[in-house]
Design a protein around this motif. Structure first.
Motif, mmCIF file in Angstrom:
data_model
loop_
_atom_site.group_PDB
_atom_site.id
_atom_site.type_symbol
_atom_site.label_atom_id
_atom_site.label_comp_id
_atom_site.label_asym_id
_atom_site.label_seq_id
_atom_site.Cartn_x
_atom_site.Cartn_y
_atom_site.Cartn_z
ATOM 1 N N ALA A 42 3.153 2.697 15.892
ATOM 2 C CA ALA A 42 2.970 3.808 14.948
ATOM 3 C C ALA A 42 4.228 3.943 14.121
ATOM 4 C CB ALA A 42 2.667 5.107 15.687
ATOM 5 N N ASN A 43 4.100 3.816 12.802
ATOM 6 C CA ASN A 43 5.249 3.901 11.916
ATOM 7 C C ASN A 43 4.801 4.437 10.564
ATOM 8 O OD1 ASN A 43 4.593 1.515 10.052
ATOM 9 N ND2 ASN A 43 4.542 0.539 12.073
ATOM 10 N N PRO A 44 5.729 4.966 9.765
ATOM 11 C CA PRO A 44 5.367 5.515 8.454
ATOM 12 C C PRO A 44 5.349 4.493 7.324
ATOM 13 C CG PRO A 44 7.652 5.978 8.905
ATOM 14 C CD PRO A 44 7.124 5.287 10.132
ATOM 15 N N ALA A 45 5.625 3.224 7.631
ATOM 16 C CA ALA A 45 5.696 2.199 6.589
ATOM 17 C C ALA A 45 4.307 1.861 6.052
ATOM 18 C CB ALA A 45 6.356 0.938 7.133
ATOM 19 N N PRO A 46 4.204 1.451 4.790
ATOM 20 C CA PRO A 46 2.907 1.028 4.234
ATOM 21 C C PRO A 46 2.532 -0.365 4.721
ATOM 22 C CG PRO A 46 4.615 0.726 2.601
ATOM 23 C CD PRO A 46 5.276 1.399 3.775
ATOM 24 N N LEU A 47 1.289 -0.717 4.549
ATOM 25 C CA LEU A 47 0.842 -2.086 4.772
ATOM 26 C C LEU A 47 1.402 -2.952 3.654
ATOM 27 C CD1 LEU A 47 -1.081 -3.871 6.546
ATOM 28 C CD2 LEU A 47 -2.798 -3.489 4.761
ATOM 29 N N ARG A 48 1.928 -4.129 4.028
ATOM 30 C CA ARG A 48 2.513 -5.028 3.038
ATOM 31 C C ARG A 48 1.989 -6.440 3.253
ATOM 32 N NH1 ARG A 48 7.531 -1.642 4.003
ATOM 33 N NH2 ARG A 48 7.958 -0.624 2.004
ATOM 34 N N ILE A 49 1.816 -7.156 2.153
ATOM 35 C CA ILE A 49 1.310 -8.517 2.186
ATOM 36 C C ILE A 49 2.257 -9.401 1.380
ATOM 37 C CG2 ILE A 49 -0.627 -10.037 1.628
ATOM 38 C CD1 ILE A 49 -2.419 -7.523 1.787
ATOM 39 N N GLY A 50 2.906 -10.337 2.055
ATOM 40 C CA GLY A 50 3.795 -11.280 1.382
ATOM 41 C C GLY A 50 5.267 -11.012 1.564
ATOM 42 N N GLY A 51 5.638 -10.024 2.343
ATOM 43 C CA GLY A 51 7.053 -9.713 2.586
ATOM 44 C C GLY A 51 7.200 -8.315 3.134
ATOM 45 N N LYS A 52 8.403 -7.997 3.607
ATOM 46 C CA LYS A 52 8.630 -6.674 4.197
ATOM 47 C C LYS A 52 9.122 -5.659 3.164
ATOM 48 C CE LYS A 52 13.258 -7.902 5.942
ATOM 49 N NZ LYS A 52 14.046 -8.111 7.185
ATOM 50 N N GLY A 53 9.087 -6.026 1.914
ATOM 51 C CA GLY A 53 9.519 -5.184 0.807
ATOM 52 C C GLY A 53 9.818 -6.091 -0.362
ATOM 53 N N ALA A 54 10.367 -5.516 -1.423
ATOM 54 C CA ALA A 54 10.716 -6.336 -2.584
ATOM 55 C C ALA A 54 12.219 -6.474 -2.759
ATOM 56 C CB ALA A 54 10.109 -5.731 -3.851
ATOM 57 N N ASN A 55 12.984 -5.939 -1.826
ATOM 58 C CA ASN A 55 14.433 -5.980 -1.949
ATOM 59 C C ASN A 55 14.991 -7.276 -1.373
ATOM 60 O OD1 ASN A 55 14.715 -3.184 -2.996
ATOM 61 N ND2 ASN A 55 13.858 -2.678 -0.990
ATOM 62 N N ARG A 56 16.278 -7.460 -1.550
ATOM 63 C CA ARG A 56 16.956 -8.650 -1.042
ATOM 64 C C ARG A 56 16.733 -8.792 0.465
ATOM 65 N NH1 ARG A 56 23.478 -9.810 -1.755
ATOM 66 N NH2 ARG A 56 23.511 -11.844 -0.703
ATOM 67 N N GLY A 57 16.538 -10.048 0.917
ATOM 68 C CA GLY A 57 16.300 -10.276 2.334
ATOM 69 C C GLY A 57 14.937 -9.813 2.798
ATOM 70 N N GLY B 103 0.824 -1.193 0.000
ATOM 71 C CA GLY B 103 0.000 0.000 0.000
ATOM 72 C C GLY B 103 0.860 1.246 0.000
ATOM 73 N N VAL B 104 0.250 2.355 0.359
ATOM 74 C CA VAL B 104 0.962 3.620 0.510
ATOM 75 C C VAL B 104 0.959 3.980 1.983
ATOM 76 C CG1 VAL B 104 0.337 4.414 -1.794
ATOM 77 C CG2 VAL B 104 -1.130 4.990 0.150
ATOM 78 N N ARG B 105 1.777 4.946 2.350
ATOM 79 C CA ARG B 105 1.778 5.375 3.744
ATOM 80 C C ARG B 105 0.373 5.840 4.135
ATOM 81 N NH1 ARG B 105 5.513 9.791 7.093
ATOM 82 N NH2 ARG B 105 4.094 9.891 8.895
ATOM 83 N N ASP B 106 -0.128 5.312 5.226
ATOM 84 C CA ASP B 106 -1.438 5.700 5.737
ATOM 85 C C ASP B 106 -1.398 5.569 7.252
ATOM 86 O OD1 ASP B 106 -4.067 6.093 6.450
ATOM 87 O OD2 ASP B 106 -4.888 4.858 4.838
#
Length: 269
Positions: free
Chosen positions: A238-253, A125-128
């Motif tokens: 409380a954090n500025p990160a977006p909601l994610r489904i399936g991993g903590k990002g798309a980068n390595r690790g 998602g986006v930051r919300d």
């Protein structure tokens, strides 16, 4: 970004339709929309915005069912909280039949090439800041299907935020080679984990739900409470990160999930 959006629409973006979780008396969709594959938009490294981070000022309830087929943006059942597939190294997501609806299929566990070259793909998602519960009661989770071939040191299902760097986080995951699910909440550099000695990577569907109450974090599997840990009543998420489904990002690790995910939900009371 506008060009990326056009490219995604051209390939066919899948979305959620109005639907309720298994066991509900509400009717399913009359027919199954066609499954489809969506090539991910390239992921980028997080750049977390500086400044104050807000929290939900009112109750929030969102649910993704992925039953709308490859035709519209991925939104929750009320048409909001849009998610974008992002990935690297050719990682792609697809919709696959699940019951009379559809579920999201994630890339197969990568073992044949170095991790840096593995395909990765998640929904993001986006930051919300309205999705930050602060100290409010919180419930989140998903339905999953995994086998032992899908397991790895990290397999994140739903998360917002990180457990390192002094931030805060909530997530649900299936980690390590025993297939144990766990609910995790992090605050003030301390991690709280509710993890039962239960294997859910058995090739059948399981419903995972994490509940953060005033002083406890609980995990239920298929409607039965399986683990609970105490947490400080004043712990704020409380954090500025977006909601994610399936991993903590798309980068390595990225703690890439492998398997299928359906019926993702998040509610803040």
């Amino acid at each position: 970004m506008a060009l990326l959006a056009i490219a995604v629409l051209a390939t066919g973006v899948f979305t959620a339709a109005y639907f309720f979780p298994r066991g509900d008396t509400a009717p399913r969709l009359a027919s199954v929309p066609a499954p489809g594959v969506l090539t991910s938009v390239p992921g980028v490294v997080d750049v977390l915005a500086a400044g104050d981070v807000g929290v939900a000022a009112a109750p929030v309830s969102i649910r993704y069912t992925f039953d709308g087929g490859v035709s519209r943006p991925i939104t929750d059942v009320h048409g909001g909280y849009e998610l974008t597939p992002v990935g690297q190294n050719g990682g792609a997501l697809s919709l696959t039949p699940q019951g009379t609806g559809l579920a999201v299929q994630y890339p197969a566990r990568c073992t044949s090439v170095p991790d840096a070259n593995c395909p990765r793909a998640i929904l993001e998602g986006v930051r919300d800041d309205n999705l930050n519960p602060g100290t409010r009661p919180l419930r989140y989770g998903a339905s999953i299907l995994m086998t032992h071939a899908d397991l790895a040191d990290g397999a994140n299902i739903v998360q917002k935020g990180y457990s390192v760097g002094g931030g805060s986080q909530f997530k649900v995951q299936v980690d390590h080679d025993k297939g144990h699910p766990s609910c995790v909440i992090t605050g003030r550099n301390r991690i709280y984990r509710a993890e039962p000695q239960l294997d859910v990577a058995d090739g059948t569907w399981h419903d995972l739900a994490c509940t953060r109450e005033a002083s406890a974090l609980k995990l239920t599997v298929d409607g039965v409470e399986q683990a609970s840990v105490p947490i400080p009543p004043g712990l704020s998420i409380a954090n500025p990160a977006p909601l994610r489904i399936g991993g903590k990002g798309a980068n390595r690790g990225n703690d890439q999930y492998a398997g299928q995910i359906d019926n993702v939900f998040l509610s803040i009371d």
